[in-house]
Design a protein around this motif. Structure first.
Motif, PDB file in Angstrom:
ATOM      1  N   ARG A 259     -28.456   5.117 -30.385  1.00 30.28           N
ATOM      2  CA  ARG A 259     -27.192   5.515 -29.763  1.00 30.28           C
ATOM      3  C   ARG A 259     -26.125   5.771 -30.822  1.00 30.28           C
ATOM      4  O   ARG A 259     -25.389   6.768 -30.764  1.00 30.28           O
ATOM      5  N   GLU A 260     -26.028   4.877 -31.799  1.00 24.80           N
ATOM      6  CA  GLU A 260     -25.041   5.040 -32.874  1.00 24.80           C
ATOM      7  C   GLU A 260     -25.287   6.338 -33.636  1.00 24.80           C
ATOM      8  O   GLU A 260     -24.355   7.099 -33.914  1.00 24.80           O
ATOM      9  N   ALA A 261     -26.565   6.595 -33.975  1.00 26.14           N
ATOM     10  CA  ALA A 261     -26.899   7.814 -34.718  1.00 26.14           C
ATOM     11  C   ALA A 261     -26.579   9.061 -33.895  1.00 26.14           C
ATOM     12  O   ALA A 261     -26.047  10.044 -34.420  1.00 26.14           O
ATOM     13  N   ALA A 262     -26.878   9.010 -32.582  1.00 24.02           N
ATOM     14  CA  ALA A 262     -26.631  10.173 -31.715  1.00 24.02           C
ATOM     15  C   ALA A 262     -25.141  10.453 -31.583  1.00 24.02           C
ATOM     16  O   ALA A 262     -24.703  11.610 -31.660  1.00 24.02           O
ATOM     17  N   VAL A 263     -24.343   9.388 -31.372  1.00 29.12           N
ATOM     18  CA  VAL A 263     -22.904   9.554 -31.190  1.00 29.12           C
ATOM     19  C   VAL A 263     -22.270  10.159 -32.439  1.00 29.12           C
ATOM     20  O   VAL A 263     -21.508  11.140 -32.360  1.00 29.12           O
ATOM     21  N   TRP A 264     -22.589   9.599 -33.604  1.00 34.77           N
ATOM     22  CA  TRP A 264     -21.930  10.066 -34.822  1.00 34.77           C
ATOM     23  C   TRP A 264     -22.461  11.419 -35.287  1.00 34.77           C
ATOM     24  O   TRP A 264     -21.724  12.219 -35.869  1.00 34.77           O
ATOM     25  N   SER A 265     -23.732  11.711 -34.999  1.00 35.11           N
ATOM     26  CA  SER A 265     -24.247  13.057 -35.296  1.00 35.11           C
ATOM     27  C   SER A 265     -23.489  14.092 -34.471  1.00 35.11           C
ATOM     28  O   SER A 265     -23.098  15.153 -34.979  1.00 35.11           O
ATOM     29  N   SER A 266     -23.264  13.769 -33.192  1.00 31.53           N
ATOM     30  CA  SER A 266     -22.527  14.676 -32.305  1.00 31.53           C
ATOM     31  C   SER A 266     -21.093  14.869 -32.782  1.00 31.53           C
ATOM     32  O   SER A 266     -20.555  15.975 -32.727  1.00 31.53           O
ATOM     33  N   ILE A 267     -20.477  13.776 -33.245  1.00 36.08           N
ATOM     34  CA  ILE A 267     -19.086  13.857 -33.729  1.00 36.08           C
ATOM     35  C   ILE A 267     -18.995  14.789 -34.936  1.00 36.08           C
ATOM     36  O   ILE A 267     -18.110  15.655 -35.013  1.00 36.08           O
ATOM     37  N   TYR A 268     -19.930  14.655 -35.889  1.00 40.33           N
ATOM     38  CA  TYR A 268     -19.871  15.475 -37.096  1.00 40.33           C
ATOM     39  C   TYR A 268     -20.171  16.945 -36.790  1.00 40.33           C
ATOM     40  O   TYR A 268     -19.552  17.846 -37.364  1.00 40.33           O
ATOM     41  N   VAL A 269     -21.124  17.199 -35.889  1.00 39.84           N
ATOM     42  CA  VAL A 269     -21.389  18.580 -35.489  1.00 39.84           C
ATOM     43  C   VAL A 269     -20.174  19.148 -34.759  1.00 39.84           C
ATOM     44  O   VAL A 269     -19.781  20.306 -34.971  1.00 39.84           O
ATOM     45  N   GLY A 270     -19.549  18.307 -33.905  1.00 40.80           N
ATOM     46  CA  GLY A 270     -18.341  18.733 -33.197  1.00 40.80           C
ATOM     47  C   GLY A 270     -17.213  19.087 -34.146  1.00 40.80           C
ATOM     48  O   GLY A 270     -16.515  20.098 -33.952  1.00 40.80           O
ATOM     49  N   LEU A 271     -17.028  18.271 -35.194  1.00 42.59           N
ATOM     50  CA  LEU A 271     -15.990  18.559 -36.193  1.00 42.59           C
ATOM     51  C   LEU A 271     -16.268  19.890 -36.897  1.00 42.59           C
ATOM     52  O   LEU A 271     -15.341  20.671 -37.153  1.00 42.59           O
ATOM     53  N   ALA A 272     -17.553  20.140 -37.214  1.00 39.63           N
ATOM     54  CA  ALA A 272     -17.915  21.397 -37.883  1.00 39.63           C
ATOM     55  C   ALA A 272     -17.621  22.591 -36.975  1.00 39.63           C
ATOM     56  O   ALA A 272     -17.130  23.625 -37.442  1.00 39.63           O
ATOM     57  N   ILE A 273     -17.893  22.445 -35.676  1.00 40.91           N
ATOM     58  CA  ILE A 273     -17.636  23.536 -34.725  1.00 40.91           C
ATOM     59  C   ILE A 273     -16.131  23.769 -34.558  1.00 40.91           C
ATOM     60  O   ILE A 273     -15.666  24.914 -34.557  1.00 40.91           O
ATOM     61  N   VAL A 274     -15.372  22.668 -34.428  1.00 36.43           N
ATOM     62  CA  VAL A 274     -13.919  22.785 -34.295  1.00 36.43           C
ATOM     63  C   VAL A 274     -13.336  23.471 -35.534  1.00 36.43           C
ATOM     64  O   VAL A 274     -12.460  24.342 -35.426  1.00 36.43           O
ATOM     65  N   PHE A 275     -13.826  23.086 -36.708  1.00 34.22           N
ATOM     66  CA  PHE A 275     -13.353  23.715 -37.940  1.00 34.22           C
ATOM     67  C   PHE A 275     -13.674  25.213 -37.915  1.00 34.22           C
ATOM     68  O   PHE A 275     -12.843  26.045 -38.297  1.00 34.22           O
ATOM     69  N   GLY A 276     -14.894  25.554 -37.458  1.00 28.15           N
ATOM     70  CA  GLY A 276     -15.280  26.961 -37.381  1.00 28.15           C
ATOM     71  C   GLY A 276     -14.405  27.757 -36.428  1.00 28.15           C
ATOM     72  O   GLY A 276     -14.060  28.912 -36.711  1.00 28.15           O
ATOM     73  N   VAL A 277     -14.042  27.141 -35.304  1.00 25.49           N
ATOM     74  CA  VAL A 277     -13.133  27.787 -34.361  1.00 25.49           C
ATOM     75  C   VAL A 277     -11.781  28.033 -35.024  1.00 25.49           C
ATOM     76  O   VAL A 277     -11.157  29.088 -34.849  1.00 25.49           O
ATOM     77  N   GLY A 278     -11.331  27.057 -35.834  1.00 30.48           N
ATOM     78  CA  GLY A 278     -10.082  27.222 -36.576  1.00 30.48           C
ATOM     79  C   GLY A 278     -10.162  28.367 -37.568  1.00 30.48           C
ATOM     80  O   GLY A 278      -9.202  29.127 -37.733  1.00 30.48           O
ATOM     81  N   VAL A 279     -11.328  28.504 -38.224  1.00 27.72           N
ATOM     82  CA  VAL A 279     -11.526  29.628 -39.156  1.00 27.72           C
ATOM     83  C   VAL A 279     -11.450  30.951 -38.404  1.00 27.72           C
ATOM     84  O   VAL A 279     -10.827  31.914 -38.865  1.00 27.72           O
ATOM     85  N   PHE A 280     -12.059  31.005 -37.217  1.00 27.43           N
ATOM     86  CA  PHE A 280     -11.977  32.207 -36.367  1.00 27.43           C
ATOM     87  C   PHE A 280     -10.520  32.537 -36.028  1.00 27.43           C
ATOM     88  O   PHE A 280     -10.078  33.684 -36.111  1.00 27.43           O
ATOM     89  N   ALA A 281      -9.767  31.468 -35.647  1.00 26.45           N
ATOM     90  CA  ALA A 281      -8.390  31.673 -35.180  1.00 26.45           C
ATOM     91  C   ALA A 281      -7.461  32.122 -36.302  1.00 26.45           C
ATOM     92  O   ALA A 281      -6.617  33.001 -36.111  1.00 26.45           O
ATOM     93  N   PHE A 282      -7.595  31.489 -37.484  1.00 26.13           N
ATOM     94  CA  PHE A 282      -6.644  31.764 -38.573  1.00 26.13           C
ATOM     95  C   PHE A 282      -7.174  32.740 -39.623  1.00 26.13           C
ATOM     96  O   PHE A 282      -6.385  33.347 -40.338  1.00 26.13           O
ATOM     97  N   GLY A 283      -8.519  32.864 -39.720  1.00 22.49           N
ATOM     98  CA  GLY A 283      -9.078  33.736 -40.746  1.00 22.49           C
ATOM     99  C   GLY A 283      -9.653  35.034 -40.211  1.00 22.49           C
ATOM    100  O   GLY A 283      -9.966  35.941 -40.992  1.00 22.49           O
ATOM    101  N   GLY A 284      -9.837  35.107 -38.896  1.00 20.98           N
ATOM    102  CA  GLY A 284     -10.378  36.331 -38.316  1.00 20.98           C
ATOM    103  C   GLY A 284     -11.859  36.207 -37.993  1.00 20.98           C
ATOM    104  O   GLY A 284     -12.538  35.258 -38.387  1.00 20.98           O
ATOM    105  N   SER A 285     -12.379  37.182 -37.257  1.00 16.21           N
ATOM    106  CA  SER A 285     -13.765  37.134 -36.783  1.00 16.21           C
ATOM    107  C   SER A 285     -14.779  37.212 -37.917  1.00 16.21           C
ATOM    108  O   SER A 285     -15.845  36.588 -37.850  1.00 16.21           O
ATOM    109  N   THR A 286     -14.454  37.958 -38.977  1.00 20.40           N
ATOM    110  CA  THR A 286     -15.399  38.086 -40.092  1.00 20.40           C
ATOM    111  C   THR A 286     -15.605  36.746 -40.784  1.00 20.40           C
ATOM    112  O   THR A 286     -16.746  36.310 -41.000  1.00 20.40           O
ATOM    113  N   MET A 287     -14.483  36.080 -41.130  1.00 25.11           N
ATOM    114  CA  MET A 287     -14.592  34.775 -41.772  1.00 25.11           C
ATOM    115  C   MET A 287     -15.268  33.765 -40.846  1.00 25.11           C
ATOM    116  O   MET A 287     -16.093  32.949 -41.289  1.00 25.11           O
TER     117      MET A 287
END
Length: 396
Positions: free
Chosen positions: A37-65
């Motif tokens: 459970r601990e491994a699943a929760v924290w794996s999900s959190i880190y993947v979620g952070l990577a996705i949120v960061f990517g969405v931020g790159v889309f928003a501020f850097g454009g679709s190409t970035m």
């Protein structure tokens, strides 16, 4: 290419260092085996952070970035999962206690981040001066893809390598662990523990991994900020992912084929890009060659498609299930008979239960796979020894 300010770079680096510090002080500092459970929760959190960061790159850097970031992140994440196979082999060859494997993994992640950052900036500097380096990167990836298709044994990544043999000759070393200490005292003399040696082994393999992964991501983008962040986020959460898919790693029997396809595809893309930017006098008189260039969108589609097909085929393949049971039975039987593996009785019971399930799968396997099982000559005696050890444990 969108320019990234120094302030954004500083905040990004501080954020990544903060995540690493949090991981160490709140999870790794005290030796323990993470629950599923601990491994699943924290794996999900880190993947979620990577996705949120990517969405931020889309928003501020454009679709190409944004597209380049996700293509790079997914490729590097897939390569990092392949790296876990090697980490597993190294830790098994050193017989790292289960409770201390987290610390070894975190060290591997930090060292990988340092090594790859150095390669990223070195690669960017070379690209800025010599565009012909894309030919070299493309060839490296094509050769790597070919090597991935070759069968390899565990000995290729075992603890018995040049650096370890040299360390054992030059320094006084201990054959046994002393908790998670790097040094201990043996017969009144200060000695290196296997914990330090396994970290040296993993650090060495991290450098080799960087030689493959950095050309791969430069084949998807030349934006240094995207290369750095995609690489860093792909490494974040790798420790938790190890414990989450520990039993699944051997199941992904076709992963090497999928990764070879991806690396070959990126290698071809790099060569095409090199031809388009060509300035080598012996190719087309130093003029660029009119070739089709592969878009980031197509790259992202191919990478996702190949990975999905690879994982599905690995999971549904009957041969893969048998191979998984064989590898798992060997792995869990070895861990059970190794008294230094863990002192946690609950963990030993978990390992034994896994062994019983894998043994059941082998006895019920399709007869056409019987030869695969019979060729593992040392497996049956190893499992029998684990049963005897368990009976002795229950009789105490």
């Amino acid at each position: 290419m969108t320019e990234v300010s120094g302030a954004v770079w500083s905040l990004t680096i501080l954020g990544i260092l903060g995540l690493l510090a949090f991981d160490f002080f709140f999870h790794v500092r005290k030796a323990h085996t993470p629950t599923l459970r601990e491994a699943a929760v924290w794996s999900s959190i880190y993947v979620g952070l990577a996705i949120v960061f990517g969405v931020g790159v889309f928003a501020f850097g454009g679709s190409t970035m944004g597209s380049e970031y996700f293509a790079g992140y997914i490729t590097e994440k897939a390569l990092s999962v392949d790296n876990l196979f090697v980490f597993l082999i190294i830790m098994a060859s050193f017989k790292v206690p289960r409770d201390d494997q987290q610390k070894v993994l975190l060290f591997g992640i930090v060292f990988a981040l340092i090594a790859r950052t150095a390669f990223i900036f070195a690669g960017a500097a070379i690209i800025n001066r010599f565009s012909a380096v894309f030919y070299l990167f493309g060839i490296i990836l094509l050769v790597t893809a070919g090597n991935m298709l070759k069968p390899e044994g565990e000995d290729e990544h075992s603890a018995d390598n040049f650096i370890i043999r040299l360390a054992k000759k030059v320094f006084h070393t201990s054959d046994h662990y002393d908790g998670d200490k790097m040094f201990t005292v043996v017969n009144g003399k200060r000695a290196l523990t296997p914990m330090l040696l396994v970290m040296v082994a993993i650090g060495g393999t991290d450098i080799l991994f960087a030689l493959d992964s950095i050309p791969a991501i430069f084949g998807l983008t030349q934006n240094v900020y995207i290369v750095f962040t995609a690489t860093a986020f792909s490494l974040m959460g790798l420790r938790q992912l190890f414990f989450l898919i520990d039993g699944l790693l051997d199941r992904l029997i076709y992963l090497s084929y999928g990764l070879a396809t991806i690396l070959a595809f990126i290698g071809v893309k790099l060569v095409l890009h090199a031809l388009h930017e060509n300035n080598l006098p012996f190719i087309n008189g130093g003029e660029h060659v009119p070739v089709v260039e592969i878009s980031t969108g197509l790259s992202l589609s191919v990478i996702l498609g190949v990975l999905v097909i690879t994982v599905i085929f690995s999971l549904v393949s009957p041969r893969g299930k048998v191979q998984t049971a064989i590898s798992g039975a060997r792995h869990h039987a070895t861990n059970y008979v190794d008294l230094e593996y863990t002192a946690d009785s609950a963990e030993r019971e978990r390992v034994y239960a896994k062994l019983l399930e894998e043994e059941r799968q082998l006895t019920q396997a399709d007869p056409k796979f019987r030869q695969m099982i019979d060729e593992e000559l040392d497996l049956a005696p190893l499992i029998e020894r684990a049963h005897r050890e368990h009976e002795a444990f229950l009789a105490r």
